[in-house]
Design a protein around this motif. Structure first.
Motif, short mmCIF file in Angstrom:
data_model
loop_
_atom_site.label_atom_id
_atom_site.label_comp_id
_atom_site.label_asym_id
_atom_site.label_seq_id
_atom_site.Cartn_x
_atom_site.Cartn_y
_atom_site.Cartn_z
N LYS A 1 0.72 -1.36 -0.05
CA LYS A 1 -0.25 0.02 0.05
C LYS A 1 0.67 1.35 0.02
O LYS A 1 0.45 2.15 -0.67
N GLN A 2 2.00 1.58 0.52
CA GLN A 2 3.01 2.34 1.01
C GLN A 2 3.86 2.53 -0.41
O GLN A 2 3.80 3.82 -0.82
N LEU A 3 3.89 1.53 -0.99
CA LEU A 3 4.90 1.45 -2.10
C LEU A 3 4.28 1.39 -3.68
O LEU A 3 4.82 1.26 -4.63
N LYS A 4 2.79 1.21 -3.54
CA LYS A 4 2.18 1.06 -4.84
C LYS A 4 2.46 1.86 -6.19
O LYS A 4 2.27 1.45 -7.23
N ASP A 5 2.58 3.01 -5.77
CA ASP A 5 3.16 3.95 -6.72
C ASP A 5 4.42 4.15 -7.27
O ASP A 5 4.76 4.71 -8.25
N TYR A 6 5.24 3.16 -6.64
CA TYR A 6 6.91 3.26 -7.27
C TYR A 6 7.14 1.91 -7.39
O TYR A 6 8.23 1.93 -8.12
#
Length: 426
Positions: free
Chosen positions: A211-216
């Motif tokens: 959830k924290q890294l889904k954009d990266y």
């Protein structure tokens, strides 16, 4: 009823045809299979469905929430098939947590393939048979999971690879604290299956990390398996750090504590060594397993991890090697501290024995002088004639006898003192 967790691939090759088989699976509430009772106990109170734990967690980057269910039959939404669920098509549109969704719309990022992850806690024998049939798991894989194979390893099969990795119970208040917890990760190109037989926080931690890294990052099945291995490895860090503080404290105090303060030291050393040996057993051949998995990244296997995951795995391998070396170092320090403690106890016991011997020697010397005097005076108490007892006018005989005894005591004491001084010089 399924539960949805916050913000959270194509189905496996064999999933399309046996979808009806999954739908026909008896729910967890029914409790038994044809061979006998289920692994899990019946509910103790309340409704048989609501009191069951959520044993199935389904994540997909095509969905906006993680689905938690008590049985396989609760995973799909009303009117949704298992094939649509694993493909990320439709379903659960009526839930507020899910937000608006339309059948056929994939919520995954543009250009990112659909990846799914099914986490299973304490699968029953019937569920394992069905999952093995649906996902074409090799009988050896099914046997390893059902028998809770404890040996850590990686095995490559035709359409997936299996990683057996051990964690431990992290609850310090649990009676099974620090006991091994086996995690089995079956990685397909499209998704991941993970199995464990006791509750653990690793799966939840990985979903939070996604959830924290889904954009990266690009969430793939290989990345999910790496994240699980990495989270298991990170769980050892705080425990090893606390052991380091305890070892440093023991090493500093073992030689400077006073005798009255050392009663608890042996217990501290024993408890710490037990933790170190337990962790060394858990670490085992983790580094070799991760190294073998990283080597597979450079092989031309269609199911092997991709090369970019190899960089992450090499980093985990370095951490594991460092942790193992630290634990071996702590074991040596504790072994030395244990020896120093026992040596100090031996020295203190020797000093105490020497003091006792010194006191006993002095008492022996005093007894050597006094016993003959006691013998003489004891004879006077018998019905015998004592010299001078008829002299009632003077104390000449009495003073003479007392003077003789005193002279004997002085001579005996001086003679004993010279003997003790001579023995001490030797």
């Amino acid at each position: 009823m399924a539960l949805f967790e916050g913000q959270s691939g194509a189905p496996p090759p064999s999933l399309g045809r046996p979808t009806a088989t999954l739908s026909a699976l008896p729910s967890f509430e029914q409790g038994t299979d044809g061979a006998g009772p289920s692994r899990l106990p019946p509910p103790m109170y309340g409704h048989p469905s609501h009191d069951r734990p959520y044993r199935f967690s389904f994540y997909s980057n095509a969905l906006s929430a993680t689905i938690h269910a008590r049985s396989l039959t609760e995973l799909p939404a009303d009117g949704q098939s298992f094939e649509d669920l694993f493909a990320g098509i439709g379903g659960h549109a009526d839930r507020e947590e899910m937000g608006p969704s339309k059948p056929g719309v994939n919520d995954a990022h543009d250009g990112e393939p659909c990846t799914w992850w099914l986490d299973i806690t304490s699968p029953t024998d019937e569920e394992m048979k069905l999952l093995s049939k649906v996902f074409s798991l090799h009988p050896l894989t099914t046997e390893d999971i059902q028998m809770e194979e404890a040996r850590e390893k990686i095995e490559l099969f035709r359409n997936y690879y299996l990683v057996c990795f051990r964690s431990f119970d992290q609850d310090p208040y649990s009676p099974t604290y620090l006991e091994p917890l086996n995690m089995y990760i079956v990685v397909f190109r499209e998704g991941t299956l993970s199995f464990h037989f006791r509750p653990t926080t690793h799966s939840q931690n990985v979903r939070r990390r996604i959830k924290q890294l889904k954009d990266y990052i690009n969430v793939t099945s290989d990345w999910i398996s790496y994240a699980l291995i990495d989270d298991i490895t990170d769980a050892f860090g705080p425990l090893i750090q606390s052991i380091e503080y305890e070892v440093d404290s023991i090493d500093e105090l073992v030689l400077i504590l006073k005798e009255a303060e050392q009663s608890d030291m042996l217990r501290r050393i024993g408890t710490c060594r037990k933790k170190v040996m337990g962790l060394l057993r858990l670490m085992g051949n983790k580094a070799d397993v991760v190294k073998g998995l990283a080597k597979r990244c450079n092989e031309n296997w269609s199911v092997a991890p991709k090369s970019d995951i190899g960089l992450y795995l090499s980093d985990i391998q370095d951490h594991l090697i460092t942790m193992t070396q630290n634990l071996n170092h702590y074991e040596k320090i504790l072994s030395r501290s244990h020896s120093n403690y026992l040596a100090q106890i031996s020295i203190e016991m020797t000093d105490a024995n020497n003091q006792i011997n010194d006191v006993l020697s002095k008492l022996t010397a005093m007894g050597t002088v006094l016993i003959p005097m006691n013998l003489v005076t004891g004879l006077w108490g018998m019905n015998v004639h004592v010299p001078g007892q008829d002299d009632t006018t003077s104390f000449t005989w009495f003073v003479s006898i007392i003077g003789g005894l005193v002279a004997f005591a002085v001579f005996g004491g001086y003679f004993t003192y010279r003997l003790m001084v001579r023995s001490n010089r030797r």
